[in-house]
Design an enzyme around this catalytic site. Sequence first.
Site, PDB file in Angstrom:
ATOM      1  N   HIS A   1       0.819  -1.220   0.000  1.00 24.76           N
ATOM      2  CA  HIS A   1       0.000   0.000   0.000  1.00 24.76           C
ATOM      3  C   HIS A   1       0.847   1.262   0.000  1.00 24.76           C
ATOM      4  O   HIS A   1       0.348   2.338  -0.323  1.00 24.76           O
ATOM      5  CB  HIS A   1      -0.926   0.006   1.218  1.00 24.76           C
ATOM      6  CG  HIS A   1      -2.029  -1.003   1.110  1.00 24.76           C
ATOM      7  ND1 HIS A   1      -3.340  -0.673   0.870  1.00 24.76           N
ATOM      8  CD2 HIS A   1      -2.003  -2.365   1.177  1.00 24.76           C
ATOM      9  CE1 HIS A   1      -4.072  -1.768   0.804  1.00 24.76           C
ATOM     10  NE2 HIS A   1      -3.290  -2.808   0.997  1.00 24.76           N
TER      11      HIS A   1
ATOM     12  N   ASP B   1       3.400   9.569  -0.728  1.00 21.95           N
ATOM     13  CA  ASP B   1       2.256   8.764  -0.319  1.00 21.95           C
ATOM     14  C   ASP B   1       2.050   7.646  -1.325  1.00 21.95           C
ATOM     15  O   ASP B   1       2.198   7.869  -2.528  1.00 21.95           O
ATOM     16  CB  ASP B   1       0.989   9.651  -0.282  1.00 21.95           C
ATOM     17  CG  ASP B   1       0.067   9.279   0.867  1.00 21.95           C
ATOM     18  OD1 ASP B   1       0.056   8.093   1.253  1.00 21.95           O
ATOM     19  OD2 ASP B   1      -0.632  10.171   1.374  1.00 21.95           O
TER      20      ASP B   1
HETATM   21  O1  F6P Z   1      -0.781   1.596   3.807  1.00 23.06           O
HETATM   22  C1  F6P Z   1      -0.452   2.335   4.877  1.00 23.06           C
HETATM   23  C2  F6P Z   1      -1.313   2.026   6.066  1.00 23.06           C
HETATM   24  O2  F6P Z   1      -1.393   0.681   6.322  1.00 23.06           O
HETATM   25  C3  F6P Z   1      -2.665   2.669   5.845  1.00 23.06           C
HETATM   26  O3  F6P Z   1      -3.680   1.832   6.114  1.00 23.06           O
HETATM   27  C4  F6P Z   1      -2.701   3.763   6.814  1.00 23.06           C
HETATM   28  O4  F6P Z   1      -2.386   4.938   6.160  1.00 23.06           O
HETATM   29  C5  F6P Z   1      -1.668   3.461   7.815  1.00 23.06           C
HETATM   30  O5  F6P Z   1      -0.743   2.643   7.194  1.00 23.06           O
HETATM   31  C6  F6P Z   1      -2.206   2.889   9.095  1.00 23.06           C
HETATM   32  O6  F6P Z   1      -1.247   2.900  10.045  1.00 23.06           O
HETATM   33  P1  F6P Z   1      -1.375   2.145  11.408  1.00 23.06           P
HETATM   34  O7  F6P Z   1      -1.956   0.793  11.127  1.00 23.06           O
HETATM   35  O8  F6P Z   1       0.028   2.072  11.888  1.00 23.06           O
HETATM   36  O9  F6P Z   1      -2.252   2.971  12.270  1.00 23.06           O
END
Ligand code: F6P
Length: 458
Positions: free
Chosen positions: A157, A365
């Site tokens: 992602h 991003d």
């Molecule tokens: O892809 C990146 C990601 O997994 C997104 O879902 C989101 O931007 C972020 O990281 C979520 O971070 P965390 O799970 O550490 O709160």
Amino acid sequence: MSRLVVVSNRVAKLDSTKSGSQGGLAVGVAAAMSKAGGLWFGWSGKIESAQRSEARVETAGNIDYATVSLNQVEYNQYYKGFANSVLWPLFHQRPDLMSYREVDFEGYLSVNEKMARLLLPLLRPDDTVWIHDYHLIPLGGLLRRAGITCPIGFFLHIPFPPLDLLRTVPRYRELITALMEYDLVGFQTDVDYRGFQFSVVYGLGGEALPDNCFRYRDYECKAGVYPISIETDTLREVGKTGEASEEFKRLEQSLTDRQLIVGVDRLDYSKGLPQRLRAYENLLRTQPEFIRKVVYLQVAPVSRGDVKAYADLAHQIDEQVGHIVGTYADFDWVPLRYLNRGFRRNTILAMYNLASVGYVTPLRDGMNLVAKEFVAAQDPDNPGVLVLSDMAGAADELDAALLVNPYDSEQVTQGLAEALSMPLAERKERWQSMMAVLRDNDIHHWQERFLEDLGQFR
Ligand code: F6P
């Protein structure tokens, strides 16, 4: 029909009225799974010292949720350590914020081993396994070596870094090799794909074969570009339900006839919030005709607050916000509203529609679904303008946005001024062009394309 098994660090139950701080992965995967159903496996989000020998399974609708907890050491080494203090900063081109410790890498591997161990008894021979994101890169290979023969795919992602940056991780070769253990590896953009290609060829000494395939020793995988998207057709309706919320009404009334600029981001250094605030301050300083005419609302729920780089960022932004408000606010006008909490999803979507400008300027991003959701939430007869960083994956598809370089403060300021003054005809034209892209590639199309390609490995 094969059952879909999704594995991701975060597991989120789908509820369009909730949310706030959920990231793109949780929202995107939840939407994709709501149609296909299946098993969703991952971390419960809890830190518990007592460890269970099996995952906790709950069913809601057509989805079985299987979750496991982490103990404090696992959380520190795997989540806070290697995932979020090495992979996250590095993949977002911030090696200066990276803090590598061998013990964290070992912890990262051992949590992946634990995930594999607890997932194995839940798998069936005809499953299709789809693993998501940087927390779980080694998991596919671990399942393979434990005898799982069904197709296993991986989707990243976040951005994939250039090899020169990746090489700063002492054990980078293991990461590239682990990716090669998947049947199919998906990236958000062509730049990410090329980064992987270069890493396989020049980092490992592997080969790029025809048809997007790669070989290194006994490993062979295929890779492709699959930009994640949103539920394009339903978001406007969901947003309308948010207009009834108390919070939305208060926001609308408080604006009077002022134009709203809106930003919604996790409080993360990749989002470029200090630069964004600086560009807004430049607007007020250099184009005083906007004073009292605009309100910038920045929603920024705290994220990973126990990682030092995040705590430092929060402190820096607090100072900047205080400075802007102190310098420009009046008895009856505040130029900037800064909120460190999340809101219900339908309220956020209603807010997007109310705004004249969506202000989305990350320094880097993977995709940025806020940008896509902002577009889909607009009123076709009076759409707002998206000011979008060209460093976000979304810029590849949303090229009808006002694209800006987030490092070029003057350009961002100019982008804001242009967006706030853009005539209706041009707003409509840009919006229609972006909506056409989002209708062609919505979240279901993203999922279908990936799973169709992965299905070829059965
Ligand atoms: O892809 C990146 C990601 O997994 C997104 O879902 C989101 O931007 C972020 O990281 C979520 O971070 P965390 O799970 O550490 O709160």
